[in-house]
Design a protein around this motif. Structure first.
Motif, short mmCIF file in Angstrom:
data_model
loop_
_atom_site.label_atom_id
_atom_site.label_comp_id
_atom_site.label_asym_id
_atom_site.label_seq_id
_atom_site.Cartn_x
_atom_site.Cartn_y
_atom_site.Cartn_z
N MET A 33 102.38 -20.44 12.07
CA MET A 33 102.90 -18.52 12.86
C MET A 33 101.62 -19.32 13.74
SD MET A 33 104.36 -16.61 11.74
CE MET A 33 104.05 -15.27 12.06
N GLY A 34 100.48 -19.60 13.20
CA GLY A 34 99.29 -19.65 14.46
C GLY A 34 100.00 -20.52 15.51
N HIS A 35 101.07 -21.69 15.72
CA HIS A 35 101.28 -22.10 16.50
C HIS A 35 101.71 -21.03 17.93
CE1 HIS A 35 99.55 -26.06 15.36
NE2 HIS A 35 100.15 -25.77 14.67
N LEU A 36 102.93 -20.66 16.55
CA LEU A 36 103.99 -19.51 16.86
C LEU A 36 102.97 -18.71 18.25
CD1 LEU A 36 107.07 -18.94 17.22
CD2 LEU A 36 106.04 -17.28 15.15
N ASP A 37 102.26 -18.50 17.48
CA ASP A 37 101.49 -17.18 18.17
C ASP A 37 101.10 -17.48 19.83
OD1 ASP A 37 98.25 -15.05 18.06
OD2 ASP A 37 100.13 -14.55 17.62
N ARG A 38 100.34 -18.47 19.70
CA ARG A 38 99.81 -19.49 20.77
C ARG A 38 100.91 -19.82 21.39
NH1 ARG A 38 96.34 -21.34 16.29
NH2 ARG A 38 97.89 -23.42 16.78
N ALA A 39 101.83 -20.25 21.28
CA ALA A 39 103.18 -20.78 22.05
C ALA A 39 103.71 -19.20 22.66
CB ALA A 39 104.54 -20.81 20.92
N ALA A 40 103.60 -17.87 22.01
CA ALA A 40 104.03 -16.54 22.83
C ALA A 40 103.32 -16.21 24.05
CB ALA A 40 103.81 -16.09 21.42
N THR A 41 101.70 -16.88 23.33
CA THR A 41 100.42 -16.09 24.33
C THR A 41 101.15 -17.33 25.30
OG1 THR A 41 99.24 -16.08 22.43
CG2 THR A 41 97.98 -15.81 24.83
N LYS A 42 101.07 -18.65 25.02
CA LYS A 42 101.53 -19.49 26.29
C LYS A 42 102.29 -18.67 27.54
CE LYS A 42 101.63 -24.55 27.22
NZ LYS A 42 102.10 -25.26 27.17
N GLU A 43 104.03 -18.52 26.95
CA GLU A 43 104.82 -17.84 27.53
C GLU A 43 104.02 -16.77 28.36
OE1 GLU A 43 108.10 -19.17 27.64
OE2 GLU A 43 107.41 -20.93 26.38
N LEU A 44 103.74 -15.94 27.47
CA LEU A 44 102.73 -14.62 28.08
C LEU A 44 102.30 -15.17 29.69
CD1 LEU A 44 102.49 -12.88 24.97
CD2 LEU A 44 104.30 -11.83 26.63
N ASP A 45 101.33 -16.14 29.37
CA ASP A 45 100.22 -16.36 30.51
C ASP A 45 101.60 -17.24 31.57
OD1 ASP A 45 98.35 -15.64 28.96
OD2 ASP A 45 97.71 -17.84 28.30
N GLN A 46 102.16 -17.71 31.88
CA GLN A 46 103.01 -18.21 32.80
C GLN A 46 104.13 -17.15 33.28
OE1 GLN A 46 105.21 -21.37 30.20
NE2 GLN A 46 103.44 -22.87 30.50
N ALA A 47 104.24 -16.51 32.30
CA ALA A 47 104.78 -15.02 33.14
C ALA A 47 104.19 -14.04 33.81
CB ALA A 47 105.91 -14.17 31.71
N GLY A 48 103.01 -14.18 33.83
CA GLY A 48 101.95 -13.39 34.06
C GLY A 48 101.83 -11.90 33.70
N ILE A 49 102.14 -11.59 31.89
CA ILE A 49 102.06 -10.64 31.83
C ILE A 49 100.66 -10.36 31.65
CG2 ILE A 49 102.84 -9.45 29.61
CD1 ILE A 49 104.53 -9.56 31.63
N ASP A 50 100.07 -8.98 31.97
CA ASP A 50 99.10 -8.63 31.69
C ASP A 50 98.79 -8.74 29.90
OD1 ASP A 50 96.37 -6.70 31.45
OD2 ASP A 50 97.74 -4.55 32.42
N PRO A 51 97.08 -8.68 29.92
CA PRO A 51 96.77 -9.24 28.61
C PRO A 51 96.72 -7.66 27.78
CG PRO A 51 95.24 -10.40 30.28
CD PRO A 51 96.66 -9.40 31.50
N LEU A 52 96.07 -6.81 28.45
CA LEU A 52 96.32 -5.28 28.32
C LEU A 52 97.74 -4.75 28.07
CD1 LEU A 52 93.83 -2.94 30.22
CD2 LEU A 52 93.07 -4.54 28.64
N LEU A 53 98.58 -4.82 28.31
CA LEU A 53 99.73 -5.21 27.52
C LEU A 53 100.54 -5.77 26.74
CD1 LEU A 53 102.73 -3.19 28.35
CD2 LEU A 53 103.52 -5.05 29.34
N ARG A 54 99.75 -6.84 26.67
CA ARG A 54 99.96 -7.74 25.43
C ARG A 54 99.57 -7.10 23.91
NH1 ARG A 54 98.12 -13.37 27.19
NH2 ARG A 54 98.85 -13.11 29.37
N GLU A 55 98.24 -6.34 24.50
CA GLU A 55 97.76 -5.54 22.98
C GLU A 55 98.79 -4.77 22.95
OE1 GLU A 55 95.91 -7.52 21.00
OE2 GLU A 55 96.09 -8.90 22.94
#
Length: 169
Positions: A33-55
């Motif tokens: 699950m920790g790896h999945l969470d980091r993978a999702a965050t990496k996808e968000l970073d690559q897509a340029g999704i705003d960290p505030l929207l993520r939260e």
């Protein structure tokens, strides 16, 4: 009946018992699950999704799922990232406020539809609305995040493994 009669005080919090120490009993899956969470965050970073929207997405899904630990965690993370208090307070009623952009509204609606997918199975109109605001790679990253937070919520709500209020950013 008063708080004294029920054995609790009005100012002391109730203790919610842990049902299962998930991190110990399913250690390999917890690491995954920790790896999945980091993978999702990496996808968000690559897509340029705003960290505030993520939260905001993490908080909104957690509110819908009733995961107190995740609500606590992600509101703290949102504040630490610079999110405004009034937006966090208004998140359960985001449709009724002027505080969110059209892009954020599309992402929040998508979050609700995916989180509650048993109801209407993410209607075409809902998908079209998010696709109008986000490129395909961004939609995929958002979906990865939503799936991940829903998995965390399922673990947290079911096991009560993590004490709400204990998270420190």
């Amino acid at each position: 009946m008063t708080a004294t009669e029920t054995g609790t005080s009005a100012s002391s919090p109730s203790q919610i018992p842990v049902r299962l120490d998930f991190d110990t009993q399913a250690a390999g899956f917890a690491r995954a699950m920790g790896h999945l969470d980091r993978a999702a965050t990496k996808e968000l970073d690559q897509a340029g999704i705003d960290p505030l929207l993520r939260e905001l997405i993490r908080v909104r899904a957690s509110q819908l799922n009733g995961c107190a630990y995740c609500i606590d965690m992600h509101t703290k993370d949102a504040r630490a990232a610079g999110e405004a208090e009034h937006r966090l307070y208004a998140l359960p009623a985001w449709r009724e406020t002027p505080f969110f952009t059209e892009r954020e509204r599309a992402a929040l609606a998508f979050t609700e539809d995916v989180t509650l997918l048993a109801g209407e199975h993410v209607p075409a109109a809902a998908y079209d609305a998010v696709a109008a605001q986000f490129e395909p790679g961004e939609v995929a990253a958002l979906l990865a995040l939503i799936v991940t937070i829903n998995a965390w919520n399922a673990i947290g709500v079911t096991t009560r493994a993590w004490l709400p209020g204990s998270y420190q950013p």
